[in-house]
Structure formats: structure tokens, C-alpha cells
Design an enzyme around this catalytic site. Structure first.
Site, mmCIF file in Angstrom:
data_model
loop_
_atom_site.group_PDB
_atom_site.id
_atom_site.type_symbol
_atom_site.label_atom_id
_atom_site.label_comp_id
_atom_site.label_asym_id
_atom_site.label_seq_id
_atom_site.Cartn_x
_atom_site.Cartn_y
_atom_site.Cartn_z
ATOM 1 N N ASP A 270 -19.347 -23.373 32.060
ATOM 2 C CA ASP A 270 -19.860 -23.265 30.700
ATOM 3 C C ASP A 270 -18.729 -23.687 29.757
ATOM 4 O O ASP A 270 -18.125 -22.852 29.085
ATOM 5 C CB ASP A 270 -20.322 -21.831 30.410
ATOM 6 N N CYS B 236 -23.976 -24.476 24.858
ATOM 7 C CA CYS B 236 -24.789 -23.930 23.760
ATOM 8 C C CYS B 236 -24.938 -25.016 22.701
ATOM 9 O O CYS B 236 -24.729 -24.793 21.516
ATOM 10 C CB CYS B 236 -24.177 -22.656 23.186
ATOM 11 N N SER C 295 -14.261 -18.630 31.293
ATOM 12 C CA SER C 295 -14.882 -17.302 31.381
ATOM 13 C C SER C 295 -15.044 -16.515 30.090
ATOM 14 O O SER C 295 -16.015 -15.784 29.936
ATOM 15 C CB SER C 295 -14.088 -16.441 32.372
ATOM 16 N N ALA C 296 -14.047 -16.579 29.204
ATOM 17 C CA ALA C 296 -14.085 -15.712 28.030
ATOM 18 C C ALA C 296 -15.326 -16.027 27.181
ATOM 19 O O ALA C 296 -15.756 -17.182 27.124
ATOM 20 C CB ALA C 296 -12.814 -15.890 27.209
#
Length: 476
Positions: free
Chosen positions: A197, A301, A117-118
Site C-alpha cells: 500500500d 487511496c 505499514s504506518a
């Protein structure tokens, strides 16, 4: 003077000067209309992303793909802007908004997990989307379980969640590794959507390779040299400094968490990417195990296919995916903004599978679209796990996969009759206000109402007890 100042700031910004400043309007606290009238009232409306980065002055562009997203001319200082400090707007790259928007969690999806999450941009974006999709008559509040195994980064996440106004629906796992979470635990019995992610190479991040050139006045004339000319020794020193930085940039791989890995050869890079992709695949396969999950997004990313299409292909070919019915979320089934996004996955990296490649979403820094390098893909299935303690399998109509029992319009919203009741897919008729109670005596109705109130009280008490028993997450 103003033009000169802009030129200096643009040069000092390096690579980032060629990108807009992306601003997500937080639907929990504000709206695009409010921000256009207040925070950005002095910005002129731009017609394209290119106008944002090339025209002088302040410009703003409303993004056509992601709701509540704005592109702002670079150079605006947000540190003291009230809308930023109060959480009404959040600085978040456009591509970083893709995962939550593609997941598009709705009330019928139940609880949501953000596995890594961070710092919290995607977590708070999920909260805003849930807020936008909240039903008129809310049955039960949804919870976002936000896991972060790094305790220090979890503190940043907590601050972000609090500022964004999503504290009430978010539970943070401080120092809790998503891979250690039991999918069959009672706490996650209603989890229907997951956002993944994970850590990656960070090769798509803008500004990672930039080295700003400082604009300074010429040094004063030296009695031993020509006017304003630096000495040869100084020039050589500067050249060596540039060479050293360039050499270091080529030999050090910095991931999205800021961790540095020395890469001495192409073989070292391949080994690093293989290690990352193995972790990413493990995370994705773990998400497949949640018994009521029907929607997952996976993103990085990174621009490397080893972390992107190849992970997707390996995940789809895994035994767990096949056993539980997971498949790729096809392009035609994606939310409109992601369906319309033109940059798709690499067919070769997807082992020639054009459907999978077209379902994958990519972006590249430096391609004129104003975003960083990014990748995202969605996974869906038609039914939850059968033969488990949580109940039997629930199938959906193939033409309306994952959208619940109600009819929806072109905008995705549930269709309702004149009194606001949702229309069922199965019958084409709105849910009745009275239903099976129509033929009952008044006394029977009163008894049923009393029983419902008792059930609600019991349910409330049960929910409170469940929260108290769970020690892994704290309110945030």
C-alpha cells in the site's frame, strides 16, 4: 435541542458528515457479538448505509462485504470509549480493509510482509485475519514483517501494533525501506504473502477537500447598520477567504502521507502522477522477487488510473512477472466479499483487458456506498521459485490454487474428520494419526518420539538464533 446539535455537528463535519464512521472489530481481542452487546448496545440496527448517514440518533450497520466491520452513525466520540482505547475496536475506513481481506493470508501461506505499514491499520488487520485462520494444531507461528522507512511514523505503527495485541507476531522495521530488503535473505525464506500500500496522490481520501461552515449566532446590532447584518467589508473579506482556500485546494496536491506538492497545471499533475506510478511499479516488481511468495495485493487511496490499472498492466507485462509466473487474481477466485463488491476497474485504463479490469476493485467517495476513493488488485502464481536454495518448485492443483494440500468447504475452512484431522486433496482421506508408524514396534515408536523431541528443540534453538542475528527488525 438534540436535533439542532446534530445539525451543527453535521455541518461542521463538512464532507465527512455524509459518511458513516467505520469500525473494525479486532478479532484478536473481541468479537462483533461482544461489541453489539457492550459498546454499541444503545445503537439501533440500520438496514442500509443510507440509514446511517440520514437518520437521526445512533444507528449501526453490519457490513456485508468485510468480516468484523461495522458502520456507525457519524458524531460518536471514541476518545474515551474503553473498546477503542484498549484496542478491541479500530477506526478504519471500509475500503482500507480491502487489501488485507483480499490477501486473506492463511497458515499455509507462511510469513507475511506489509511493505509500507504506518500507521498500522492494515498491519493489525493482517494479524487479526491470521488469528481467524489459525489451524487447530499450529505447526509454527507466522510472522508479519512490517516495514516503515519513516522512523517517526514507525513509532506510530509500534504503538498501534501494541494496542491491537499483535505485538508477538509482528516485527517492525524502524526506518527500513522495503526496497532495500533482500528477497533472498534467510529471514524471508518463508514469506508467502505481501501487502503493498505505497505512497500515492491521496486523491480518494474523504475530508481532504472539505471546508466546514461554522454556525455562529448573528453579531449584535450595529448602530451604523441594520440589525444582524454584517458589513459589506466583512462580507467581502469572507468571500476572499473562501476564494483563497478554494484556489489553494486546486493548486496543492496533498498525498496520503500529508506531503504537499504545488500543481500549477495539468502537466504538473501528470508529472507528479508519473513519478508516483514509477515508484509504485518498482515496489510491486520488487515484491515479485520473493522466492516463496504466491499472493500479493497492491492498493492505493487514489482515483487516478495512472496509479491504479496502469500500474497493474505494466507490472503484468514486466519481465520479472512473466519469468516468475505472476498473474492477476481473477474476480471469480477472490474471497466472497471482494468478489461480490460491485465497483470494478476501468476497462479503458486496463488497455481494453476486461478480465484484468474486472479483477481490479475500486471505490469512489460520494457514490452513496459510504467509503473513500480506493483501488486494490491481487496478484497470484501457481508455484514458488524453482532451482533456488530454498528447494524445488511446488505446484498446486489448478482447481485449488494457493489453498494448500487440504480440502476446504464453501466458507474456506479446512475440512476435517470426526477427530479433527484435515482431509487431503490428493486422496480425499483424512491425515492418519499414526500413518507409517502403524507397523512399528513399540520400541521403534519410542525412538522416533525421542528423535522428534530432539528435532523440535533444535528447531526452536535455530529459530531463536535467527531472530538474534536479524538487526533490521525489533519485536513490536
Amino acid at each position: 435541542m438534540e436535533v439542532l446539535r446534530e445539525q451543527v455537528e453535521r455541518a461542521a463535519a463538512g464532507e465527512e458528515a455524509n459518511y458513516p464512521r467505520w469500525v473494525r472489530v479486532n478479532a484478536l481481542k473481541s468479537s462483533v457479538e461482544e461489541q453489539l452487546e457492550t459498546t454499541f448496545s444503545k445503537h439501533a440496527r440500520a438496514e442500509s448505509i443510507q440509514d446511517i448517514v440520514t437518520k437521526s440518533g445512533r444507528h449501526i450497520y453490519i457490513d456485508p462485504h468485510v468480516p468484523n466491520l461495522l458502520a456507525i452513525s457519524p458524531g460518536m466520540e471514541f476518545a474515551k470509549v474503553e473498546a477503542y482505547t484498549s484496542g478491541k475496536i479500530i477506526l478504519q475506513d471500509k475500503a482500507s480493509c480491502f487489501p488485507a481481506y483480499l490477501l486473506d493470508p492463511r497458515s499455509e501461506d507462511g510469513d507475511v510482509i506489509d511493505a509500507c505499514s504506518a500507521p498500522g491499520n492494515k498491519t493489525t488487520h493482517l494479524a487479526a485475519i491470521l488469528h481467524d485462520h489459525r489451524p487447530e494444531f499450529e505447526d509454527a507461528p507466522q510472522t508479519i514483517y512490517a516495514f516503515e522507512k519513516d522512523s517517526r511514523r514507525a513509532q506510530t505503527l509500534e504503538k498501534m501494533v501494541k494496542i491491537a495485541g499483535s505485538k508477538d507476531i509482528t516485527r517492525i522495521g524502524f526506518g527500513q525501506d522495503f526496497l532495500q530488503v533482500d528477497p533472498m535473505a534467510e529471514n524471508y525464506k518463508d514469506v508467502g504473502a505481501l501487502l503493498l500500500d505505497p505512497s500515492c496522490s491521496g486523491s480518494g481520501i474523504v475530508g481532504r477537500d472539505s471546508m466546514p461552515e461554522l454556525h455562529l449566532p448573528d453579531p449584535p446590532a450595529d448602530n451604523r447598520g441594520g440589525k444582524g447584518k454584517p458589513s459589506t467589508a466583512n462580507a467581502n473579506k469572507k468571500k476572499r477567504s473562501h476564494d483563497e482556500v478554494e484556489e489553494r485546494a486546486q493548486n496543492v496536491l496533498v498525498d496520503d502521507d500529508g506531503n504537499e506538492t504545488v500543481v500549477k497545471s495539468e502537466k504538473d499533475l501528470e508529472a507528479r502522477l508519473e513519478a508516483l506510478s514509477a515508484f509504485q511499479l518498482t515496489l510491486l516488481q520488487h515484491a515479485f522477487r520473493f522466492p516463496r511468495a504466491k499472493k500479493i495485493t497492491y492498493s492505493t487511496c487514489s482515483v487516478h488510473s495512472q496509479e491504479n490499472e496502469r500500474v497493474v498492466i505494466r507490472a503484468l507485462a514486466s519481465d520479472i512477472a512473466k519469468a516468475k509466473g505472476w498473474r492477476i487474481l481473477r474476480r471469480e477466485d477472490q474471497v466472497s466479499g471482494m468478489r461480490d463488491w460491485p465497483v470494478r476497474g476501468l476497462v479503458e485504463a486496463a488497455e481494453g483487458d476486461e478480465i484484468v479490469a474486472d479483477a481490479c476493485i475500486r471505490s469512489y467517495k460520494g457514490d452513496g456506498r459510504g467509503v473513500m476513493g480506493f483501488f486494490v488488485a491481487g496478484f497470484v502464481r501457481d508455484s514458488i521459485d524453482g532451482n533456488d536454495a530454498l528447494g524445488a518448485s511446488i505446484d498446486t492443483d489448478g482447481d485449488n490454487e494457493g489453498e494448500g494440500p487440504y480440502l476446504r468447504g464453501d466458507d474456506g475452512r479446512i475440512l476435517r474428520d470426526v477427530v479433527g484431522m484435515p482431509v487431503l486433496k490428493s486422496t480425499g482421506v483424512a491425515v492418519s494419526l499414526r500413518g507409517v508408524d502403524e507397523g512399528k514396534e513399540d520400541g521403534d515408536e519410542d525412538e522416533d518420539e525421542d528423535e522428534m523431541e530432539e528435532d523440535e528443540d533444535a528447531s526452536s534453538d535455530s529459530g531463536t538464533g535467527s531472530e538474534d542475528e536479524w538487526g533490521g527488525i525489533s519485536d513490536a
